[in-house]
Design a protein around this motif. Structure first.
Motif, PDB file in Angstrom:
ATOM      1  N   MET A   7       0.554  -0.725   0.040  1.00  0.00           N
ATOM      2  CA  MET A   7      -0.107  -0.144   0.253  1.00  0.00           C
ATOM      3  C   MET A   7       0.726   1.349  -0.055  1.00  0.00           C
ATOM      4  SD  MET A   7      -2.520  -1.216   3.144  1.00  0.00           S
ATOM      5  CE  MET A   7      -4.094  -2.907   2.611  1.00  0.00           C
ATOM      6  N   THR A   8       0.396   2.135  -1.156  1.00  0.00           N
ATOM      7  CA  THR A   8       1.376   3.236  -0.899  1.00  0.00           C
ATOM      8  C   THR A   8       0.447   4.261  -0.526  1.00  0.00           C
ATOM      9  OG1 THR A   8       2.941   2.296  -1.702  1.00  0.00           O
ATOM     10  CG2 THR A   8       2.799   4.667  -2.101  1.00  0.00           C
ATOM     11  N   LEU A   9       0.382   5.293   0.038  1.00  0.00           N
ATOM     12  CA  LEU A   9      -0.608   6.046   0.239  1.00  0.00           C
ATOM     13  C   LEU A   9       0.312   7.611   0.747  1.00  0.00           C
ATOM     14  CD1 LEU A   9      -1.237   3.623   2.075  1.00  0.00           C
ATOM     15  CD2 LEU A   9      -2.711   5.667   3.034  1.00  0.00           C
ATOM     16  N   GLU A  10      -0.395   8.965   0.390  1.00  0.00           N
ATOM     17  CA  GLU A  10      -0.319  10.199   0.129  1.00  0.00           C
ATOM     18  C   GLU A  10      -0.540  10.447   1.674  1.00  0.00           C
ATOM     19  OE1 GLU A  10       1.616  11.910  -1.855  1.00  0.00           O
ATOM     20  OE2 GLU A  10       1.933   9.343  -3.486  1.00  0.00           O
ATOM     21  N   PRO A  11       0.395  11.693   2.013  1.00  0.00           N
ATOM     22  CA  PRO A  11      -0.194  12.437   3.618  1.00  0.00           C
ATOM     23  C   PRO A  11      -1.487  12.298   3.475  1.00  0.00           C
ATOM     24  CG  PRO A  11       2.161  12.932   2.733  1.00  0.00           C
ATOM     25  CD  PRO A  11       1.424  13.094   1.525  1.00  0.00           C
ATOM     26  N   GLY A  12      -2.255  12.080   4.291  1.00  0.00           N
ATOM     27  CA  GLY A  12      -3.477  12.266   5.089  1.00  0.00           C
ATOM     28  C   GLY A  12      -4.059  11.127   4.816  1.00  0.00           C
ATOM     29  N   ALA A  13      -4.235  10.070   3.587  1.00  0.00           N
ATOM     30  CA  ALA A  13      -5.259  10.175   2.492  1.00  0.00           C
ATOM     31  C   ALA A  13      -5.290   8.187   3.848  1.00  0.00           C
ATOM     32  CB  ALA A  13      -4.258   8.774   1.840  1.00  0.00           C
ATOM     33  N   THR A  14      -6.592   7.273   3.939  1.00  0.00           N
ATOM     34  CA  THR A  14      -7.122   6.922   4.890  1.00  0.00           C
ATOM     35  C   THR A  14      -7.770   5.651   3.524  1.00  0.00           C
ATOM     36  OG1 THR A  14      -7.158   7.592   6.394  1.00  0.00           O
ATOM     37  CG2 THR A  14      -8.590   5.883   6.663  1.00  0.00           C
ATOM     38  N   VAL A  15      -7.569   4.938   4.152  1.00  0.00           N
ATOM     39  CA  VAL A  15      -8.382   3.084   3.894  1.00  0.00           C
ATOM     40  C   VAL A  15      -8.437   1.983   4.536  1.00  0.00           C
ATOM     41  CG1 VAL A  15      -6.679   3.886   1.107  1.00  0.00           C
ATOM     42  CG2 VAL A  15      -5.696   1.717   3.019  1.00  0.00           C
ATOM     43  N   LYS A  16      -9.155   1.372   3.510  1.00  0.00           N
ATOM     44  CA  LYS A  16      -9.778   0.197   4.919  1.00  0.00           C
ATOM     45  C   LYS A  16     -10.418  -1.063   3.742  1.00  0.00           C
ATOM     46  CE  LYS A  16     -12.927   3.106   7.302  1.00  0.00           C
ATOM     47  NZ  LYS A  16     -14.384   3.525   7.706  1.00  0.00           N
ATOM     48  N   GLN A  17      -9.789  -1.852   4.262  1.00  0.00           N
ATOM     49  CA  GLN A  17      -9.126  -3.511   4.250  1.00  0.00           C
ATOM     50  C   GLN A  17      -9.601  -4.235   4.958  1.00  0.00           C
ATOM     51  OE1 GLN A  17      -7.457  -4.104   1.326  1.00  0.00           O
ATOM     52  NE2 GLN A  17      -7.489  -5.902   1.579  1.00  0.00           N
ATOM     53  N   GLN A  18     -10.720  -5.113   4.323  1.00  0.00           N
ATOM     54  CA  GLN A  18     -11.404  -6.325   4.775  1.00  0.00           C
ATOM     55  C   GLN A  18     -10.721  -7.468   4.413  1.00  0.00           C
ATOM     56  OE1 GLN A  18     -14.289  -5.872   6.120  1.00  0.00           O
ATOM     57  NE2 GLN A  18     -14.180  -3.311   4.710  1.00  0.00           N
ATOM     58  N   LEU A  19     -10.649  -8.315   5.565  1.00  0.00           N
ATOM     59  CA  LEU A  19      -9.887  -9.436   6.207  1.00  0.00           C
ATOM     60  C   LEU A  19     -10.568 -10.474   6.661  1.00  0.00           C
ATOM     61  CD1 LEU A  19      -6.638  -7.999   7.840  1.00  0.00           C
ATOM     62  CD2 LEU A  19      -6.584  -8.914   4.572  1.00  0.00           C
ATOM     63  N   PRO A  20     -10.782 -11.343   6.222  1.00  0.00           N
ATOM     64  CA  PRO A  20     -11.666 -12.509   6.739  1.00  0.00           C
ATOM     65  C   PRO A  20     -11.073 -12.605   8.492  1.00  0.00           C
ATOM     66  CG  PRO A  20     -10.040 -13.495   4.772  1.00  0.00           C
ATOM     67  CD  PRO A  20      -9.328 -12.161   5.727  1.00  0.00           C
ATOM     68  N   GLY A  21     -12.542 -13.088   9.384  1.00  0.00           N
ATOM     69  CA  GLY A  21     -11.699 -12.153  10.894  1.00  0.00           C
ATOM     70  C   GLY A  21     -10.991 -13.567  11.055  1.00  0.00           C
ATOM     71  N   SER A  22     -11.140 -14.632  10.819  1.00  0.00           N
ATOM     72  CA  SER A  22      -9.973 -16.349  11.028  1.00  0.00           C
ATOM     73  C   SER A  22      -8.812 -15.070  11.185  1.00  0.00           C
ATOM     74  CB  SER A  22     -10.210 -16.594  10.262  1.00  0.00           C
ATOM     75  OG  SER A  22     -10.944 -17.220   9.275  1.00  0.00           O
ATOM     76  N   HIS A  23      -8.147 -15.024  10.111  1.00  0.00           N
ATOM     77  CA  HIS A  23      -6.955 -14.821  10.046  1.00  0.00           C
ATOM     78  C   HIS A  23      -5.676 -13.794  11.121  1.00  0.00           C
ATOM     79  CE1 HIS A  23      -7.412 -15.393   5.008  1.00  0.00           C
ATOM     80  NE2 HIS A  23      -8.003 -16.609   6.067  1.00  0.00           N
ATOM     81  N   SER A  24      -4.770 -14.865  10.751  1.00  0.00           N
ATOM     82  CA  SER A  24      -4.006 -13.267  11.344  1.00  0.00           C
ATOM     83  C   SER A  24      -3.270 -12.619  10.404  1.00  0.00           C
ATOM     84  CB  SER A  24      -2.365 -14.265  12.081  1.00  0.00           C
ATOM     85  OG  SER A  24      -2.606 -15.621  11.595  1.00  0.00           O
ATOM     86  N   GLY A  25      -1.904 -11.314  10.898  1.00  0.00           N
ATOM     87  CA  GLY A  25      -1.380 -10.575  10.151  1.00  0.00           C
ATOM     88  C   GLY A  25      -0.645 -10.337  11.285  1.00  0.00           C
ATOM     89  N   PHE A  26       0.078  -8.668   9.824  1.00  0.00           N
ATOM     90  CA  PHE A  26       0.659  -8.152  10.678  1.00  0.00           C
ATOM     91  C   PHE A  26       1.288  -7.217   9.305  1.00  0.00           C
ATOM     92  CE2 PHE A  26       3.456 -11.310   8.870  1.00  0.00           C
ATOM     93  CZ  PHE A  26       4.421 -10.592   7.817  1.00  0.00           C
ATOM     94  N   LEU A  27       1.898  -6.006   9.572  1.00  0.00           N
ATOM     95  CA  LEU A  27       2.060  -4.334   8.648  1.00  0.00           C
ATOM     96  C   LEU A  27       3.802  -4.833   8.676  1.00  0.00           C
ATOM     97  CD1 LEU A  27      -0.618  -2.830   9.814  1.00  0.00           C
ATOM     98  CD2 LEU A  27      -0.427  -3.262   7.416  1.00  0.00           C
ATOM     99  N   TYR A  28       4.126  -4.523   7.353  1.00  0.00           N
ATOM    100  CA  TYR A  28       5.858  -4.089   7.188  1.00  0.00           C
ATOM    101  C   TYR A  28       5.661  -2.914   6.979  1.00  0.00           C
ATOM    102  CZ  TYR A  28      10.614  -4.357   7.344  1.00  0.00           C
ATOM    103  OH  TYR A  28      12.298  -3.167   7.955  1.00  0.00           O
ATOM    104  N   VAL A  29       6.567  -1.586   7.853  1.00  0.00           N
ATOM    105  CA  VAL A  29       6.396  -0.175   7.281  1.00  0.00           C
ATOM    106  C   VAL A  29       7.876   0.186   6.439  1.00  0.00           C
ATOM    107  CG1 VAL A  29       6.221   1.914   7.601  1.00  0.00           C
ATOM    108  CG2 VAL A  29       5.203   0.504   8.742  1.00  0.00           C
ATOM    109  N   LEU A  30       7.734   0.192   4.855  1.00  0.00           N
ATOM    110  CA  LEU A  30       8.720   0.403   4.059  1.00  0.00           C
ATOM    111  C   LEU A  30       9.407   1.614   4.256  1.00  0.00           C
ATOM    112  CD1 LEU A  30       7.825  -1.592   0.877  1.00  0.00           C
ATOM    113  CD2 LEU A  30       8.948  -2.248   2.309  1.00  0.00           C
ATOM    114  N   GLU A  31       8.604   2.493   3.477  1.00  0.00           N
ATOM    115  CA  GLU A  31       8.102   4.149   3.913  1.00  0.00           C
ATOM    116  C   GLU A  31       7.511   4.816   5.121  1.00  0.00           C
ATOM    117  OE1 GLU A  31       9.037   5.282  -0.065  1.00  0.00           O
ATOM    118  OE2 GLU A  31       9.942   3.684  -0.370  1.00  0.00           O
TER     119      GLU A  31
END
Length: 282
Positions: A178-202
């Protein structure tokens, strides 16, 4: 939450900054997921970030897993004994390799290149650990893309909004950049059973229902609540933000892991080493 019809709002349960390890003058790496915490990250076993030059890795085997290699920078040459062919991945490309019953391969930067990459290990279910090896090269130029106001989301696997990847999964996995401009917001749907994580590149952002801050080189583990069918993760960019999202269906199976082999029992691990030594990885 007790009603499965409700959408669970994901929060962040842990933030950490992985150390960078200096392996040699030609190779640095960082383990984005803490090693050995298999239950917490199930179905994910490892995420390694590497900066490396030609000759950093020798030919090596795998069994019982999938490896997903994303090239952030540079040109990476890949060879495997299953197909006998060489492929080149460039920045923006990924390779989804199902090792299954066994492969011997090598990833080597092109001459003069310093490659920056992320490699994810996805565990295979017991029933599929000895499946036939398979390779899927995901070319950046052909990657499905979801575009929202101030946001571009590349879909390596799974879906985002109405955009779906054609990547074949053994274990259901969502992999997004995901690449977002300053101030931008997104919502991502995921199956409720899934585990997960984020890693910030920049950049820097706010993540989840509690708007937890995260910045470059931080990994943020998503909360999960059993019994929910659907969940939603919200992200907002504080500065320009580039972040990877990984989520998958937990296997909840025993894990025996040693070196490049991940099976369900120690006996299966011993068999993997025996097969490899006896030339059965062909």
């Amino acid at each position: 939450m007790s009603e499965k019809s409700q959408i669970y709002k994901r929060s962040i349960k842990k933030v950490r900054t992985p150390e960078i390890n200096h392996i040699s003058s030609q190779h640095q790496n960082s383990f984005i997921l803490e090693q050995g915490f298999f239950e917490e990250h199930d179905p994910f076993l490892l995420l390694a970030e590497d900066w490396f030059q030609k000759g950093s890795f020798d030919d090596h085997p795998h069994r019982g897993i999938e490896t997903v290699t994303y090239v952030i920078k540079g040109r990476l040459e890949h060879y495997d004994n299953a197909s006998g062919s060489k492929e080149e991945l460039v920045a923006g490309d990924a390779q989804w390799m199902t090792a299954g019953r066994g492969v011997i391969h090598n990833e080597d930067p092109a001459e003069g290149e310093i490659v920056h990459s992320l490699q994810l290990w996805v565990n295979l279910p017991a029933a599929d650990k000895m499946t036939t090896p398979r390779y899927q090269n995901l070319r950046g130029a052909d990657m499905p893309v979801r575009e929202e106001e101030g946001a571009v989301i590349r879909v390596f696997s799974g879906s985002s909004g109405n955009v779906h990847s054609a990547t074949q999964n053994v274990v259901p996995v969502t992999m997004l950049e995901m690449t977002l401009e300053p101030g931008a917001t997104v919502k991502q749907q995921l199956p409720g059973s899934h585990s997960g994580f984020l890693y910030v590149l920049e950049g820097e952002g706010e993540f989840g229902s509690e708007r937890t801050k995260g910045s470059k080189r931080q990994v943020l583990t998503l909360s999960r609540e059993d019994g929910t069918e659907s969940s939603e993760l919200e992200l907002t960019a504080v500065t320009k933000l580039r972040v990877m999202l990984y989520a998958g269906e937990p296997l909840n199976e025993p894990i025996a892991a040693r070196g490049p082999f991940v099976m369900n029992t120690e006996e299966q691990i011993r068999q993997a080493y025996s097969d490899y030594r006896n030339g059965k990885f062909v």
